[in-house]
Motif scaffolding. Structure first.
Motif, mmCIF file in Angstrom:
data_model
loop_
_atom_site.group_PDB
_atom_site.id
_atom_site.type_symbol
_atom_site.label_atom_id
_atom_site.label_comp_id
_atom_site.label_asym_id
_atom_site.label_seq_id
_atom_site.Cartn_x
_atom_site.Cartn_y
_atom_site.Cartn_z
ATOM 1 N N TYR A 1 0.892 -1.166 0.000
ATOM 2 C CA TYR A 1 0.000 0.000 0.000
ATOM 3 C C TYR A 1 0.924 1.207 0.000
ATOM 4 N N GLN A 2 0.744 2.121 -0.957
ATOM 5 C CA GLN A 2 1.711 3.194 -1.142
ATOM 6 C C GLN A 2 1.031 4.543 -1.420
ATOM 7 N N PRO A 3 0.795 5.330 -0.379
ATOM 8 C CA PRO A 3 0.423 6.716 -0.639
ATOM 9 C C PRO A 3 1.642 7.426 -1.226
ATOM 10 N N CYS A 4 1.405 8.340 -2.139
ATOM 11 C CA CYS A 4 2.515 9.063 -2.750
ATOM 12 C C CYS A 4 2.020 10.410 -3.266
ATOM 13 N N VAL A 5 2.968 11.229 -3.676
ATOM 14 C CA VAL A 5 2.665 12.528 -4.271
ATOM 15 C C VAL A 5 3.361 12.567 -5.628
ATOM 16 N N VAL A 6 2.588 12.831 -6.676
ATOM 17 C CA VAL A 6 3.100 12.878 -8.039
ATOM 18 C C VAL A 6 2.818 14.275 -8.586
ATOM 19 N N GLN A 7 3.886 14.999 -8.868
ATOM 20 C CA GLN A 7 3.786 16.376 -9.363
ATOM 21 C C GLN A 7 2.811 17.195 -8.521
ATOM 22 N N GLY A 8 2.955 17.079 -7.197
ATOM 23 C CA GLY A 8 2.154 17.853 -6.270
ATOM 24 C C GLY A 8 0.758 17.312 -6.019
ATOM 25 N N THR A 9 0.385 16.229 -6.679
ATOM 26 C CA THR A 9 -0.958 15.673 -6.538
ATOM 27 C C THR A 9 -0.900 14.396 -5.713
ATOM 28 N N PRO A 10 -1.698 14.308 -4.640
ATOM 29 C CA PRO A 10 -1.692 13.097 -3.826
ATOM 30 C C PRO A 10 -2.323 11.930 -4.574
ATOM 31 N N GLN A 11 -1.687 10.772 -4.436
ATOM 32 C CA GLN A 11 -2.169 9.573 -5.097
ATOM 33 C C GLN A 11 -2.033 8.386 -4.148
ATOM 34 N N ILE A 12 -2.758 7.343 -4.471
ATOM 35 C CA ILE A 12 -2.711 6.103 -3.700
ATOM 36 C C ILE A 12 -2.447 4.963 -4.678
ATOM 37 N N ALA A 13 -1.499 4.106 -4.327
ATOM 38 C CA ALA A 13 -1.198 2.936 -5.146
ATOM 39 C C ALA A 13 -1.225 1.697 -4.258
ATOM 40 N N ALA A 14 -1.536 0.584 -4.867
ATOM 41 C CA ALA A 14 -1.475 -0.698 -4.166
ATOM 42 C C ALA A 14 -1.013 -1.751 -5.165
ATOM 43 N N GLY A 15 -0.284 -2.721 -4.670
ATOM 44 C CA GLY A 15 0.211 -3.767 -5.553
ATOM 45 C C GLY A 15 0.802 -4.915 -4.765
ATOM 46 N N ARG A 16 1.646 -5.658 -5.447
ATOM 47 C CA ARG A 16 2.244 -6.843 -4.838
ATOM 48 C C ARG A 16 3.703 -6.961 -5.266
ATOM 49 N N TYR A 17 4.565 -7.195 -4.274
ATOM 50 C CA TYR A 17 5.953 -7.547 -4.544
ATOM 51 C C TYR A 17 6.042 -9.066 -4.663
ATOM 52 N N THR A 18 6.822 -9.536 -5.611
ATOM 53 C CA THR A 18 7.179 -10.942 -5.725
ATOM 54 C C THR A 18 8.695 -11.011 -5.639
ATOM 55 N N ASP A 19 9.193 -11.790 -4.686
ATOM 56 C CA ASP A 19 10.619 -11.780 -4.373
ATOM 57 C C ASP A 19 11.295 -13.122 -4.622
ATOM 58 N N SER A 20 12.555 -13.032 -5.048
ATOM 59 C CA SER A 20 13.510 -14.135 -5.004
ATOM 60 C C SER A 20 14.639 -13.641 -4.115
ATOM 61 N N ILE A 21 14.897 -14.371 -3.057
ATOM 62 C CA ILE A 21 15.820 -13.932 -2.015
ATOM 63 C C ILE A 21 16.843 -15.044 -1.791
ATOM 64 N N VAL A 22 18.094 -14.652 -1.560
ATOM 65 C CA VAL A 22 19.142 -15.642 -1.323
ATOM 66 C C VAL A 22 19.957 -15.275 -0.093
ATOM 67 N N ARG A 23 20.492 -16.323 0.540
ATOM 68 C CA ARG A 23 21.444 -16.103 1.630
ATOM 69 C C ARG A 23 22.823 -16.005 0.988
ATOM 70 N N GLU A 24 23.493 -14.912 1.238
ATOM 71 C CA GLU A 24 24.825 -14.676 0.675
ATOM 72 C C GLU A 24 25.887 -15.358 1.545
ATOM 73 N N PRO A 25 27.114 -15.479 1.031
ATOM 74 C CA PRO A 25 28.190 -16.112 1.809
ATOM 75 C C PRO A 25 28.439 -15.450 3.168
ATOM 76 N N ASP A 26 28.133 -14.149 3.296
ATOM 77 C CA ASP A 26 28.323 -13.475 4.587
ATOM 78 C C ASP A 26 27.193 -13.786 5.565
#
Length: 156
Positions: free
Chosen positions: A95-120
């Motif tokens: 859920y992402q409220p934001c301001v675009v060129q001075g105009t308030p907007q609301i966005a919603a979406g979905r992240y899809t992730d691929s995540i790895v454990r690094e050597p550290d």
């Protein structure tokens, strides 16, 4: 699974949740180097653009503010994590409220992730993809620092 394996799994799930939370916090706080370091060296962000590699990510994220985006706030929830050893996949709702060129907007979406454990030992995004369900102009103007409810304007 042994007790040790179960504890490790819980620690890994927690670390992945923290990775996702830090992504939102670092992005909103404009901590560009910290944000880029949440990705693998060749990590990819697939969203408003397709960007690959930490160096490119360090440039891409702050440059969003050079375009029409003035401000944003990221809220994530409904996380899923499928863990398999040193790799994980899953989704997070946005859920992402934001301001675009001075105009308030609301966005919603979905992240899809691929995540790895690094050597550290750190978990990092190999790929973070976002697709929006909607992105619309808000009916009531708002912007950072505006408080129509007096009790909300408390000193920090």
């Amino acid at each position: 699974m042994s007790l040790e394996q179960r504890v490790q799994r819980l620690e890994d799930l927690h670390a992945i949740g923290q990775l996702r939370a830090r992504y939102c916090q670092f992005l909103d706080d404009r901590r560009w180097d910290d944000l880029a370091n949440l990705f693998t060296e060749d990590g990819c962000f697939d969203g408003l653009s397709l960007v690959r590699g930490r160096a490119a990510l360090r440039t891409f994220f702050p440059n969003l503010l050079e375009g029409p985006l003035d401000a944003w706030w990221h809220f994530s929830s409904n996380e899923t994590i499928d863990l398999d050893g040193d790799t994980a996949t899953g989704q997070t709702w946005l859920y992402q409220p934001c301001v675009v060129q001075g105009t308030p907007q609301i966005a919603a979406g979905r992240y899809t992730d691929s995540i790895v454990r690094e050597p550290d030992g750190a978990w990092r995004f190999a790929v973070r993809r976002v697709r929006f369900f909607y992105w619309v102009t808000s009916g009531t103007p708002w912007f950072p620092g505006r408080y129509d409810y007096p009790a909300a304007d408390l000193p920090s």
